[in-house]
Motif scaffolding. Structure first.
Motif, PDB file in Angstrom:
ATOM      1  N   GLN A   1     -36.178 116.473   7.182  1.00 46.78           N
ATOM      2  CA  GLN A   1     -35.225 115.542   7.812  1.00 46.78           C
ATOM      3  C   GLN A   1     -34.608 114.564   6.823  1.00 46.78           C
ATOM      4  OE1 GLN A   1     -34.931 114.445  11.563  1.00 46.78           O
ATOM      5  NE2 GLN A   1     -35.191 116.609  11.967  1.00 46.78           N
ATOM      6  N   GLY A   2     -34.430 114.978   5.593  1.00 44.51           N
ATOM      7  CA  GLY A   2     -33.807 114.111   4.592  1.00 44.51           C
ATOM      8  C   GLY A   2     -34.797 113.342   3.738  1.00 44.51           C
ATOM      9  N   SER A   3     -36.096 113.461   4.026  1.00 40.45           N
ATOM     10  CA  SER A   3     -37.086 112.688   3.260  1.00 40.45           C
ATOM     11  C   SER A   3     -37.128 113.096   1.791  1.00 40.45           C
ATOM     12  CB  SER A   3     -38.471 112.795   3.893  1.00 40.45           C
ATOM     13  OG  SER A   3     -38.535 111.996   5.058  1.00 40.45           O
ATOM     14  N   HIS A   4     -36.681 114.313   1.467  1.00 43.23           N
ATOM     15  CA  HIS A   4     -36.663 114.694   0.043  1.00 43.23           C
ATOM     16  C   HIS A   4     -35.619 113.889  -0.727  1.00 43.23           C
ATOM     17  CE1 HIS A   4     -33.359 117.112   1.570  1.00 43.23           C
ATOM     18  NE2 HIS A   4     -33.042 117.535   0.370  1.00 43.23           N
ATOM     19  N   PHE A   5     -34.745 113.193  -0.012  1.00 37.96           N
ATOM     20  CA  PHE A   5     -33.814 112.283  -0.695  1.00 37.96           C
ATOM     21  C   PHE A   5     -34.473 110.936  -0.998  1.00 37.96           C
ATOM     22  CE2 PHE A   5     -30.578 114.768   1.923  1.00 37.96           C
ATOM     23  CZ  PHE A   5     -30.131 115.531   0.863  1.00 37.96           C
ATOM     24  N   HIS A   6     -35.603 110.640  -0.349  1.00 37.14           N
ATOM     25  CA  HIS A   6     -36.220 109.316  -0.478  1.00 37.14           C
ATOM     26  C   HIS A   6     -37.473 109.287  -1.335  1.00 37.14           C
ATOM     27  CE1 HIS A   6     -34.765 109.058   3.973  1.00 37.14           C
ATOM     28  NE2 HIS A   6     -33.773 108.771   3.170  1.00 37.14           N
ATOM     29  N   ILE A   7     -38.292 110.310  -1.212  1.00 37.24           N
ATOM     30  CA  ILE A   7     -39.647 110.232  -1.767  1.00 37.24           C
ATOM     31  C   ILE A   7     -39.763 111.182  -2.959  1.00 37.24           C
ATOM     32  CG2 ILE A   7     -40.593 111.992  -0.195  1.00 37.24           C
ATOM     33  CD1 ILE A   7     -43.133 110.262   0.036  1.00 37.24           C
ATOM     34  N   ALA A   8     -40.569 110.784  -3.955  1.00 33.34           N
ATOM     35  CA  ALA A   8     -40.731 111.625  -5.149  1.00 33.34           C
ATOM     36  C   ALA A   8     -41.495 112.894  -4.807  1.00 33.34           C
ATOM     37  CB  ALA A   8     -41.485 110.843  -6.218  1.00 33.34           C
ATOM     38  N   LEU A   9     -40.929 114.027  -5.166  1.00 33.07           N
ATOM     39  CA  LEU A   9     -41.587 115.313  -4.946  1.00 33.07           C
ATOM     40  C   LEU A   9     -41.883 115.952  -6.294  1.00 33.07           C
ATOM     41  CD1 LEU A   9     -39.468 117.041  -2.136  1.00 33.07           C
ATOM     42  CD2 LEU A   9     -41.722 116.003  -1.938  1.00 33.07           C
ATOM     43  N   TYR A  10     -43.098 116.414  -6.449  1.00 34.81           N
ATOM     44  CA  TYR A  10     -43.467 117.122  -7.669  1.00 34.81           C
ATOM     45  C   TYR A  10     -44.063 118.467  -7.281  1.00 34.81           C
ATOM     46  CZ  TYR A  10     -43.111 112.926 -10.613  1.00 34.81           C
ATOM     47  OH  TYR A  10     -42.661 111.845 -11.304  1.00 34.81           O
ATOM     48  N   SER A  11     -43.873 119.443  -8.135  1.00 32.67           N
ATOM     49  CA  SER A  11     -44.713 120.620  -7.968  1.00 32.67           C
ATOM     50  C   SER A  11     -45.547 120.712  -9.223  1.00 32.67           C
ATOM     51  CB  SER A  11     -43.875 121.878  -7.731  1.00 32.67           C
ATOM     52  OG  SER A  11     -43.362 122.360  -8.924  1.00 32.67           O
ATOM     53  N   GLY A  12     -46.817 121.006  -9.079  1.00 41.69           N
ATOM     54  CA  GLY A  12     -47.654 120.989 -10.274  1.00 41.69           C
ATOM     55  C   GLY A  12     -49.067 121.460 -10.012  1.00 41.69           C
ATOM     56  N   ASP A  13     -49.853 121.373 -11.057  1.00 42.73           N
ATOM     57  CA  ASP A  13     -51.242 121.818 -11.022  1.00 42.73           C
ATOM     58  C   ASP A  13     -52.110 120.664 -10.516  1.00 42.73           C
ATOM     59  OD1 ASP A  13     -53.786 122.622 -11.521  1.00 42.73           O
ATOM     60  OD2 ASP A  13     -53.519 122.953 -13.682  1.00 42.73           O
ATOM     61  N   LEU A  14     -52.689 120.819  -9.342  1.00 43.92           N
ATOM     62  CA  LEU A  14     -53.418 119.701  -8.729  1.00 43.92           C
ATOM     63  C   LEU A  14     -54.626 119.277  -9.561  1.00 43.92           C
ATOM     64  CD1 LEU A  14     -53.317 120.229  -4.867  1.00 43.92           C
ATOM     65  CD2 LEU A  14     -51.627 119.247  -6.414  1.00 43.92           C
ATOM     66  N   ASP A  15     -55.195 120.237 -10.269  1.00 46.98           N
ATOM     67  CA  ASP A  15     -56.306 119.930 -11.143  1.00 46.98           C
ATOM     68  C   ASP A  15     -55.911 118.849 -12.171  1.00 46.98           C
ATOM     69  OD1 ASP A  15     -58.988 121.263 -11.422  1.00 46.98           O
ATOM     70  OD2 ASP A  15     -58.331 121.162 -13.517  1.00 46.98           O
ATOM     71  N   GLU A  16     -54.775 119.057 -12.801  1.00 44.53           N
ATOM     72  CA  GLU A  16     -54.268 118.068 -13.769  1.00 44.53           C
ATOM     73  C   GLU A  16     -53.982 116.731 -13.109  1.00 44.53           C
ATOM     74  OE1 GLU A  16     -50.806 119.030 -16.114  1.00 44.53           O
ATOM     75  OE2 GLU A  16     -51.505 121.105 -16.298  1.00 44.53           O
ATOM     76  N   TRP A  17     -53.339 116.793 -11.945  1.00 46.87           N
ATOM     77  CA  TRP A  17     -53.011 115.553 -11.234  1.00 46.87           C
ATOM     78  C   TRP A  17     -54.283 114.779 -10.878  1.00 46.87           C
ATOM     79  CZ3 TRP A  17     -48.567 112.951  -9.683  1.00 46.87           C
ATOM     80  CH2 TRP A  17     -47.362 113.559 -10.038  1.00 46.87           C
TER      81      TRP A  17
ATOM     82  N   MET B   1     -43.462 101.452  10.368  1.00 46.78           N
ATOM     83  CA  MET B   1     -43.244 102.389   9.264  1.00 46.78           C
ATOM     84  C   MET B   1     -42.789 101.624   8.024  1.00 46.78           C
ATOM     85  SD  MET B   1     -41.963 105.878  11.012  1.00 46.78           S
ATOM     86  CE  MET B   1     -40.471 105.361  11.830  1.00 46.78           C
ATOM     87  N   ASN B   2     -43.469 101.896   6.905  1.00 47.87           N
ATOM     88  CA  ASN B   2     -43.166 101.202   5.647  1.00 47.87           C
ATOM     89  C   ASN B   2     -42.079 101.868   4.844  1.00 47.87           C
ATOM     90  OD1 ASN B   2     -45.360  99.440   6.030  1.00 47.87           O
ATOM     91  ND2 ASN B   2     -46.759 101.020   5.283  1.00 47.87           N
ATOM     92  N   GLY B   3     -41.845 103.121   5.110  1.00 48.93           N
ATOM     93  CA  GLY B   3     -41.001 103.902   4.212  1.00 48.93           C
ATOM     94  C   GLY B   3     -39.575 104.010   4.681  1.00 48.93           C
ATOM     95  N   ASN B   4     -38.918 105.065   4.260  1.00 40.26           N
ATOM     96  CA  ASN B   4     -37.494 105.246   4.523  1.00 40.26           C
ATOM     97  C   ASN B   4     -37.189 106.252   5.628  1.00 40.26           C
ATOM     98  OD1 ASN B   4     -36.382 103.496   2.483  1.00 40.26           O
ATOM     99  ND2 ASN B   4     -37.318 104.915   1.022  1.00 40.26           N
ATOM    100  N   ALA B   5     -38.169 107.038   6.035  1.00 37.73           N
ATOM    101  CA  ALA B   5     -37.886 108.000   7.102  1.00 37.73           C
ATOM    102  C   ALA B   5     -37.575 107.226   8.373  1.00 37.73           C
ATOM    103  CB  ALA B   5     -39.082 108.925   7.319  1.00 37.73           C
ATOM    104  N   GLU B   6     -36.624 107.704   9.138  1.00 40.82           N
ATOM    105  CA  GLU B   6     -36.222 106.982  10.348  1.00 40.82           C
ATOM    106  C   GLU B   6     -37.203 107.177  11.490  1.00 40.82           C
ATOM    107  OE1 GLU B   6     -32.318 108.080  11.546  1.00 40.82           O
ATOM    108  OE2 GLU B   6     -31.407 107.169   9.787  1.00 40.82           O
ATOM    109  N   SER B   7     -37.898 108.287  11.463  1.00 41.68           N
ATOM    110  CA  SER B   7     -38.759 108.603  12.601  1.00 41.68           C
ATOM    111  C   SER B   7     -39.829 109.582  12.150  1.00 41.68           C
ATOM    112  CB  SER B   7     -37.932 109.246  13.713  1.00 41.68           C
ATOM    113  OG  SER B   7     -37.375 110.466  13.235  1.00 41.68           O
ATOM    114  N   LEU B   8     -40.780 109.804  13.055  1.00 39.86           N
ATOM    115  CA  LEU B   8     -41.839 110.774  12.802  1.00 39.86           C
ATOM    116  C   LEU B   8     -41.626 111.997  13.685  1.00 39.86           C
ATOM    117  CD1 LEU B   8     -44.843 108.289  12.878  1.00 39.86           C
ATOM    118  CD2 LEU B   8     -44.174 109.675  10.902  1.00 39.86           C
ATOM    119  N   ASN B   9     -42.135 113.102  13.258  1.00 38.60           N
ATOM    120  CA  ASN B   9     -42.218 114.272  14.132  1.00 38.60           C
ATOM    121  C   ASN B   9     -43.028 113.879  15.373  1.00 38.60           C
ATOM    122  OD1 ASN B   9     -44.388 116.469  14.874  1.00 38.60           O
ATOM    123  ND2 ASN B   9     -42.579 117.611  14.252  1.00 38.60           N
TER     124      ASN B   9
END
Lengths: 255, 255
Positions: B157-173, A232-240
């Motif tokens: 499981q805490g991953s929202h503390f590690h990884i960038a989360l966006y909400s948005g219009d996928l068309d624009e993205w 695992m490359n990222g920060n999560a400790e484990s997978l579902n």
């Protein structure tokens, strides 16, 4: 066709009770709901004991044998007996099958063995994924989840009609695979573990996945022929556990 | 430290209400529970507005800032405010963060874009898997699920503390990725789709996953640079969306 309009009807009460293991054991039957599962059951040649529809026109799309009892029910009854928030208005009762407890002597092919995986959603998703990956069977070990639990049935999406399901003692199963010189892959990071990408695509294997909280039991882990891990490359400790099982299964079968 | 003993206490009522989006929006705060999430929040340098423990000895294992209000609660209150069946007796309230709606101009790296994935369990599992695979971010498009939904928080499981989360219009993205000459992979079997194993391991990509029931929307599908599919050997018609996302992500990052 009998028309039922009250939640107080004894049959309706009995259908509702099929959400409990006790009633399923007592009647040797279980309930499924929604078109997808009904279709899968039919495609697999299963006969229904009872079929219940809100709209009788739906019966035109079904192959119903002469021994099936047919009921027209109200939306209120559908809401009452459903285990989902948005019932599709079609239900069926089928006989349960006894899942063979004995390990086949000539066990071969590709298998997944689940050590104490308790969450019915994860368990069902793993069965569905094993079916999609073309595995031969799934063995549920140490689990108290009943195979006909409504949430499990829903997560399997009909895969229990396609793939061999066993419940049994994983220790015995692992011994049998080893007697047949079939690799038994554990899944736990330890000093001897290999990346799941480095063991090729064997035509026979047993992959053992543990419980998400506790992993595989020590005693089983000591009996594997090789342990695998997912780098695992990222920060999560484990997978579902269902995701991890999917990643490893699809790699092992090279699909 | 304040000691609370009644579910009728206004603070207890307010914590309970944090299970609803309305209250979270009103107070700009959300609740987490259990040691794993509390630890992950601390490791990410988050400060708690409030911390609630059944056993005050648990406070010894926490770094609590002077601005954090501390409460000792009863097991009854823990049961009342918990969104799980077996609460661990530790809770915290944190400020919500506003998820950026604007697409970064210099978008690059590895991303997953989710088109209308509604189930909080699947959504959270995908965020957790993206984190484990080392992706740069997750964009939630067309979804009405609030990022601080308790079931979603639990699945992440805490991953929202590690990884960038966006909400948005996928068309624009998707337009932005294409402007930057970054491949946008759709996931749907069609005549031009490639196996997910046949596109290498690009250091920049956007992988778009659709809703499990309906797949990706047609309008987005027409804008991808390449569609991918997962070959299936078995009888299951499809995979769970979180499992499919996991299989494709781990292949693309070559982990």
């Amino acid at each position: 066709m009998e028309i039922l309009t009250s939640n107080q009807n004894q049959r309706v009460k009995d259908w509702k009770k099929l959400q409990s293991k006790k009633q399923r054991t007592k009647t040797s039957s279980y309930i499924i709901e929604g078109w997808h599962l009904i279709d899968e059951a039919q495609k697999s040649g299963k006969e229904f004991e009872e079929i219940m529809v809100v709209d009788p026109d739906d019966l035109d799309d079904l192959n119903i044998s002469s021994s099936t009892s047919i009921f027209q029910i109200t939306e209120e009854i559908a809401d009452h007996i459903s285990s989902t928030k948005t019932p599709q208005g079609i239900f069926a009762v089928l006989p349960t099958e006894s899942y063979h407890e004995e390990v086949p002597d000539d066990v071969k092919g590709r298998w997944i063995l689940l050590d104490n995986v308790q969450d019915p959603g994860n368990l069902g998703t793993i069965v569905r994924t094993a079916d999609a990956a073309g595995l031969k069977g799934v063995v549920l070990g140490g689990s108290s989840v009943d195979i006909y639990n409504p949430k499990l049935i829903r997560s399997m999406q009909g895969s229990h009609f396609h793939i061999a399901l066993y419940s049994g003692d994983l220790d015995e199963w692992m011994n049998k695979f080893k007697q047949n010189e079939i690799p038994v892959f554990g899944t736990e990071l330890n000093e001897n573990a290999k990346s799941y990408k480095d063991v090729g695509h064997p035509s026979d294997f047993a992959l053992v996945m543990g419980n998400e909280g506790n992993g595989m039991s020590e005693s089983l882990l000591s009996k594997t022929t090789q342990n695998l891990y997912i780098p695992m490359n990222g920060n999560a400790e484990s997978l579902n556990v269902a995701v991890a099982a999917g990643i490893v299964m699809f790699q092992l079968v090279n699909s």
